[in-house]
Design an enzyme around this catalytic site. Structure first.
Site, PDB file in Angstrom:
ATOM      1  N   ARG A  23       0.847  -1.201   0.000  1.00 29.40           N
ATOM      2  CA  ARG A  23       0.000   0.000   0.000  1.00 29.40           C
ATOM      3  C   ARG A  23       0.886   1.256   0.000  1.00 29.40           C
ATOM      4  NH1 ARG A  23      -0.875   4.881   2.113  1.00 29.40           N
ATOM      5  NH2 ARG A  23      -0.210   4.071   4.134  1.00 29.40           N
ATOM      6  N   HIS A 215       5.786   4.467  12.591  1.00 30.82           N
ATOM      7  CA  HIS A 215       5.913   4.438  11.132  1.00 30.82           C
ATOM      8  C   HIS A 215       6.934   5.495  10.707  1.00 30.82           C
ATOM      9  CE1 HIS A 215       4.011   4.106   6.997  1.00 30.82           C
ATOM     10  NE2 HIS A 215       4.618   5.272   6.900  1.00 30.82           N
ATOM     11  N   CYS A 248       4.830   9.701  -0.204  1.00 27.66           N
ATOM     12  CA  CYS A 248       3.451  10.128  -0.017  1.00 27.66           C
ATOM     13  C   CYS A 248       3.124  11.105  -1.127  1.00 27.66           C
ATOM     14  CB  CYS A 248       3.253  10.778   1.349  1.00 27.66           C
ATOM     15  SG  CYS A 248       1.573  11.398   1.555  1.00 27.66           S
ATOM     16  N   ASN A 257       9.707   4.837   2.706  1.00 27.99           N
ATOM     17  CA  ASN A 257       9.547   4.227   4.018  1.00 27.99           C
ATOM     18  C   ASN A 257      10.854   3.526   4.383  1.00 27.99           C
ATOM     19  OD1 ASN A 257       6.461   4.332   4.556  1.00 27.99           O
ATOM     20  ND2 ASN A 257       6.612   3.662   2.435  1.00 27.99           N
TER      21      ASN A 257
HETATM   22 MG    MG Z   1       4.752   5.819   4.849  1.00 31.48          MG
END
Ligand code: MG
Length: 312
Positions: A23, A215, A248, A257
């Site tokens: 995702r 995160h 993002c 990430n």
């Molecule tokens: Mg992220």
């Protein structure tokens, strides 16, 4: 103040890694990949030992075209492997779609600051908390666990610094609404390890019940240090993305990430169990790079390989 005990720096026995590549990783990738390749990605992650993963988001497909096939992805995921699939939703419509698609858990995204809130979901922080309260009722009625990510908790790409008291207040509201897990998102990779320690303490004080998940993005090369700080603060659930893919779409220059294989290496090397096979995760990152996405990925372990070298 109580002094830290002697074993305060002992490594935890185990950490749960939530894989967000399918995702958060893919949603911002310049390569649009089809549903079959996403399913192969998910299968490879499961083969590597992943047991909880963010599979899809249920947001406006016009705004995030890479996630338009969330229903098809969920219809194709393996169901016999004991894997928990998380669907991301930003509103009631998304929540209903995620439930109908068969997600095992819903992750709702709150925002900690106005600037990112406007860009990401056209809502203020308090409006996202109001919305969470409303959709929590629906998730509860459907008997589906709900987690809440507080995005840009460590810094907003438009507004700058974010107030820890405000993040704590949002966490308090999420807990009161029934979120069983709260994630603090460093969406733009702004945090330092000491920010992490302060923020975890502030959120714990405001919302002691829910589990905490962290995160991190490695935009400024602080992600592993931040994970270490989070574990030292008692956090046991960490998000990561195979290959370090992602970003993002609504946060300028928010690069990847933190890479799952980089996290797995650090933890397993320290004796912390993750349940993830490092070599298989590295293979998955290389498959992303060479076959699925056809561009380099950011992780270090996919380049260097593990240590010590496997016996031949
Ligand atoms: Mg992220």
């Amino acid at each position: 103040m109580t002094p830290p005990s002697d074993n305060s720096s002992a490594a935890p026995e185990a950490v749960e890694i939530v894989e967000v590549g399918p995702r958060d990783g893919l949603q911002n990738d310049p390569t649009l990949i089809d549903t079959g390749v996403k399913l192969e990605f998910i299968t490879r992650l499961i083969e590597a030992g992943v047991r909880r993963l963010e599979a899809a988001s249920f947001v406006n497909p016009k705004l995030v075209p890479a996630m338009a096939d969330g229903d098809a992805v969920m219809a194709g995921v393996p169901r016999d492997r004991g894997v928990t699939y998380i669907g991301l939703a930003l509103n009631e419509r998304g929540l209903r779609r995620a439930i109908d698609a068969g997600c095992d858990e819903i992750n709702f995204v709150m925002v900690a600051s106005e600037g990112f809130g406007r860009a990401n979901q056209n809502a203020t922080p308090e409006e996202t908390a109001d919305l969470l309260e409303r959709i929590a009722v629906l998730a509860h009625d459907a008997d589906i666990p709900l987690s809440a990510t507080i995005s840009v908790a460590f810094g907003d790409p438009f507004d700058g610094e974010v107030d820890a008291g405000r993040v704590a207040q949002l966490a308090r509201r999420a807990a009161a609404a029934g979120a069983c897990e709260i994630a603090l998102g460093d969406t733009i990779g702004a945090a330092s390890p000491w920010d992490v320690r302060r923020m975890v303490a502030a959120v714990r004080a405001a919302a002691p019940e829910p589990r905490l998940r962290l995160h991190f993005h490695n935009t400024r090369n602080t992600a592993l240090a931040n994970i270490y700080a989070a574990l030292e603060a008692g956090v046991r659930i960490i998000d990561a993305s195979a290959g370090g893919i992602g970003g993002c779409p609504f946060a300028p220059r928010a690069t990847g990430n933190v890479a799952t294989e980089d996290v797995v290496y650090m933890l397993e090397r320290g004796g912390v169990r993750t349940g993830i096979d490092l070599d298989k995760m590295i293979e998955t990152a290389r498959w992303l790079e060479q076959t699925a996405l056809r561009h380099p990925v950011a992780s270090m372990l996919s380049k260097a390989g593990g240590f010590p070298p496997a016996a031949r």
